[in-house]
Write a protein that holds these residues in place. Structure first.
Motif, short mmCIF file in Angstrom:
data_model
loop_
_atom_site.label_atom_id
_atom_site.label_comp_id
_atom_site.label_asym_id
_atom_site.label_seq_id
_atom_site.Cartn_x
_atom_site.Cartn_y
_atom_site.Cartn_z
N LYS A 104 18.64 -11.98 -6.85
CA LYS A 104 18.44 -12.97 -6.88
C LYS A 104 16.92 -14.01 -7.38
CE LYS A 104 19.73 -14.12 -1.87
NZ LYS A 104 19.78 -14.85 -0.52
N GLU A 105 15.78 -12.93 -6.81
CA GLU A 105 14.51 -13.16 -7.66
C GLU A 105 13.96 -13.18 -9.10
OE1 GLU A 105 12.34 -12.16 -4.03
OE2 GLU A 105 14.00 -13.36 -2.83
N THR A 106 14.59 -12.50 -9.68
CA THR A 106 13.84 -12.26 -10.62
C THR A 106 14.56 -12.82 -12.20
OG1 THR A 106 15.86 -10.74 -10.91
CG2 THR A 106 13.75 -9.39 -10.48
N GLY A 130 3.37 -22.09 0.88
CA GLY A 130 3.77 -20.35 0.39
C GLY A 130 4.17 -19.72 0.12
N ARG A 131 5.35 -20.02 -0.79
CA ARG A 131 5.85 -19.75 -1.38
C ARG A 131 6.33 -20.27 -2.36
NH1 ARG A 131 9.70 -16.46 0.66
NH2 ARG A 131 8.99 -16.56 2.73
N TYR A 132 6.11 -19.51 -3.96
CA TYR A 132 5.77 -20.24 -5.43
C TYR A 132 6.55 -19.13 -5.99
CZ TYR A 132 1.99 -21.78 -3.14
OH TYR A 132 1.46 -22.89 -1.71
N CYS A 145 16.48 -9.71 7.79
CA CYS A 145 17.81 -11.21 7.04
C CYS A 145 16.98 -11.76 7.59
CB CYS A 145 18.53 -10.36 7.21
SG CYS A 145 19.56 -12.17 6.84
N LYS A 146 16.73 -12.65 7.45
CA LYS A 146 15.57 -13.83 7.44
C LYS A 146 16.35 -14.97 8.99
CE LYS A 146 11.93 -14.35 4.99
NZ LYS A 146 11.84 -13.53 4.27
N VAL A 147 18.14 -14.86 8.73
CA VAL A 147 18.77 -15.91 8.50
C VAL A 147 19.37 -15.26 10.35
CG1 VAL A 147 21.29 -17.01 8.60
CG2 VAL A 147 19.52 -16.82 6.56
N PHE A 151 6.70 -13.55 -10.47
CA PHE A 151 7.44 -13.88 -10.71
C PHE A 151 8.54 -13.83 -9.34
CE2 PHE A 151 4.44 -13.55 -13.85
CZ PHE A 151 4.29 -14.72 -14.22
N ARG A 152 8.87 -14.60 -8.90
CA ARG A 152 10.36 -14.66 -8.39
C ARG A 152 10.85 -16.01 -8.06
NH1 ARG A 152 8.55 -11.44 -3.14
NH2 ARG A 152 7.72 -9.12 -4.10
N TYR A 153 12.01 -15.86 -8.23
CA TYR A 153 12.85 -17.39 -8.31
C TYR A 153 13.58 -17.57 -7.08
CZ TYR A 153 16.06 -20.79 -10.22
OH TYR A 153 16.79 -22.47 -10.25
N GLU A 154 12.25 -18.31 -6.31
CA GLU A 154 12.21 -18.44 -4.85
C GLU A 154 12.95 -20.32 -4.81
OE1 GLU A 154 11.31 -15.97 -1.75
OE2 GLU A 154 9.72 -15.64 -3.10
N ARG A 155 13.33 -20.55 -3.29
CA ARG A 155 12.46 -22.09 -2.58
C ARG A 155 12.12 -22.15 -3.34
NH1 ARG A 155 13.64 -25.77 1.45
NH2 ARG A 155 13.56 -24.15 2.55
MG MG Z 1 10.18 -12.72 0.29
#
Ligand code: MG
Ligand code: ATP
Length: 439
Positions: free
Chosen positions: A62-64, A119-121, A208-210, A111-115
């Motif tokens: 999901k994040e690349t 602390g999260r970029y 899993c965070k959920v 680089f990560r395509y995150e929300r």
């Molecule tokens: Mg992560």
């Protein structure tokens, strides 16, 4: 007006000072542990991350940041540093180096395509280390000790080191079977991502965070209970070495970490600080015995960690970290156009000699220039006007001592150097008798 891309940030001069201090501390601790710096490209072949980090990980699925370049190559902006360092280790045959255990560290953007959130970029910086060439738990212990030393050198307190072992390949397979058997009948109660993970990579479900806090996962079998003898010995030795190194840790039976390549040791460092908010993991790492071989290299094991530097920066807010103080040795006040050329010669000589020096470029009046010198936090203010030029002199004021004298202009550099070296002078900026930055 243009604006920065979502999930990125600018570091303005006040910030870069702090970052430079942080980087300096990291480099000096790295030297203490005898790790050498490696710098790899910011982009790599997409395939590298799929093969190493894993298709089913959040990072890769999901994040690349992927793109196709003009030569139709599939390129990915690096989301992490271990795979590129392992790629470089193999490609440059660093395993044939005269040092059989190769100890490397890196710093730079990922680089990560995150929300994006605190602390999260989408572009963030990591400092990481990788040590290749030994399966010994002593190297795992050293890696953890190195990470803890960085935190100590930064004077960050209230951190917790979490360690666990997921065992070798054999133990991982046994554990996986047990986990599948346990989860099988309740899969549909898991989040949609975990339902997919159940098919492709069930180990990831623990991470899993959920679903993490559900009863189902709390009661799930734990990797530590499925370690074979060799893996158990490895883990117990690691704990004994950590004790010998006087490193406090907690055994976290749920810790698995997100990437595919881990075997044996996994660890994280959490900081319980308000300034960090929810993103309180500042460092994560572990052992990866098969990463190098899975990327086509020889069968060489490795172990490493990565810190998120933004999160370290937030942690530093809680210890009131100011970074290298801003100062100049000399502010040279040249008064009048006629004096400019001779004044510039004086300035030049001081700069060649290594004095941090500056002047005014806007023909400001005397008062405004005093203000400017103050804003630049200059220790010495030297005034060079028509009178001084006529006599071959210069007026020098030491802001620290309040002493003001007129000397031969040719003596300006020597005078300042002598005063700076004065052993009886204590640095007001950092309140130490002598310090690296202010010497
Ligand atoms: Mg992560
Ligand atoms: P998280 O659980 O917070 O998503 P992660 O397991 O994805 O972390 P790693 O891949 O282990 O993180 O990266 C190591 C460190 O890099 C993390 O502990 C964190 O401090 C930092 N980090 C990871 N992703 C980001 C991001 N998007 N922005 C800022 N820092 C990050």
């Amino acid at each position: 007006m243009y604006q920065k891309i979502k999930g990125t940030y600018d570091l303005l001069p006040n910030d870069t000072k702090k970052w430079q201090s942080l980087e300096k501390t990291i480099r000096s601790v790295s030297k203490i542990y005898n790790y050498e710096e490696i710098r790899t490209p910011i982009f790599e072949n997409t395939e590298l991350f799929h093969r190493s980090v894993g298709e089913e990980t959040d990072i890769v699925s999901k994040e690349t940041y992927d793109f196709i370049d003009r030569g139709k190559r599939h390129i990915t902006l690096r989301p992490e540093g271990t795979a590129p360092v392992a790629r470089s280790y193999i490609e440059n045959k660093l395993y044939a180096d005269k040092l059989p255990v190769k100890k490397l560290y890196y710093m730079g953007p990922m680089f990560r395509y995150e929300r994006p959130q605190k602390g999260r970029y989408r572009q963030f910086a990591q400092f990481g280390a990788e040590a290749f060439g030994s399966t010994s738990p002593l190297l795992d212990a050293e890696i953890i000790s190195y990470a803890v030393s960085v935190i100590k050198a930064l004077k960050i307190k209230d951190v917790e080191v979490h360690v666990n072992s997921i065992g070798d390949q054999e133990s991982k397979v046994m554990y996986k079977e047990a986990l599948i058997a346990y989860l099988e009948k309740d899969v549909q109660t898991l989040c949609s991502d975990c339902q997919k993970r159940f098919e492709t990579n069930p180990l990831r479900i623990l991470d899993c965070k959920v679903d993490k806090d559900t009863e189902l996962l709390k009661n799930a079998p734990k990797p530590l209970d499925y370690l074979n003898e060799e893996s158990k010995t490895h883990f117990n030795k690691l704990l004994a070495y950590l004790d010998a190194m006087e490193i406090k840790y907690v055994i976290d039976r749920n810790l698995v970490r997100g990437l595919d390549y881990y075997t044996h040791t996994v660890f994280e460092v959490n900081a319980n600080l308000e300034t960090l908010g929810a993103q309180n993991t500042i460092c994560g790492g572990g052992r990866y015995n098969h990463l190098v071989s899975s990327l086509g290299g020889p069968d060489i094991p490795g172990v490493g960690f990565a810190f998120g530097l933004e999160r370290l920066m937030f942690a530093l807010e809680s210890v009131n970290f100011k970074g290298t103080p801003d100062y100049l040795h000399l502010y040279l006040m040249i008064l009048g156009e006629e004096q400019k050329e001779d004044g510039i010669r004086l300035l030049n000589r001081c700069r060649i000699g290594g004095l941090f020096s500056d002047i005014d470029f806007l023909d400001k009046n005397l008062k405004a220039q005093f203000k400017l010198a103050d804003n630049m936090n200059a220790r010495f203010i030297a005034i060079y006007g028509a009178n001084e030029k006529a006599k071959g002199e210069i007026n020098v004021k030491d802001k620290d001592t309040g002493k003001e004298i007129t000397i031969k202009s040719s003596q300006l550099y020597n005078h300042i150097i002598t005063e700076l070296m004065n052993p009886n002078h204590s640095c007001e900026t950092c309140e130490e008798d002598s310090c690296d930055d202010c010497e």
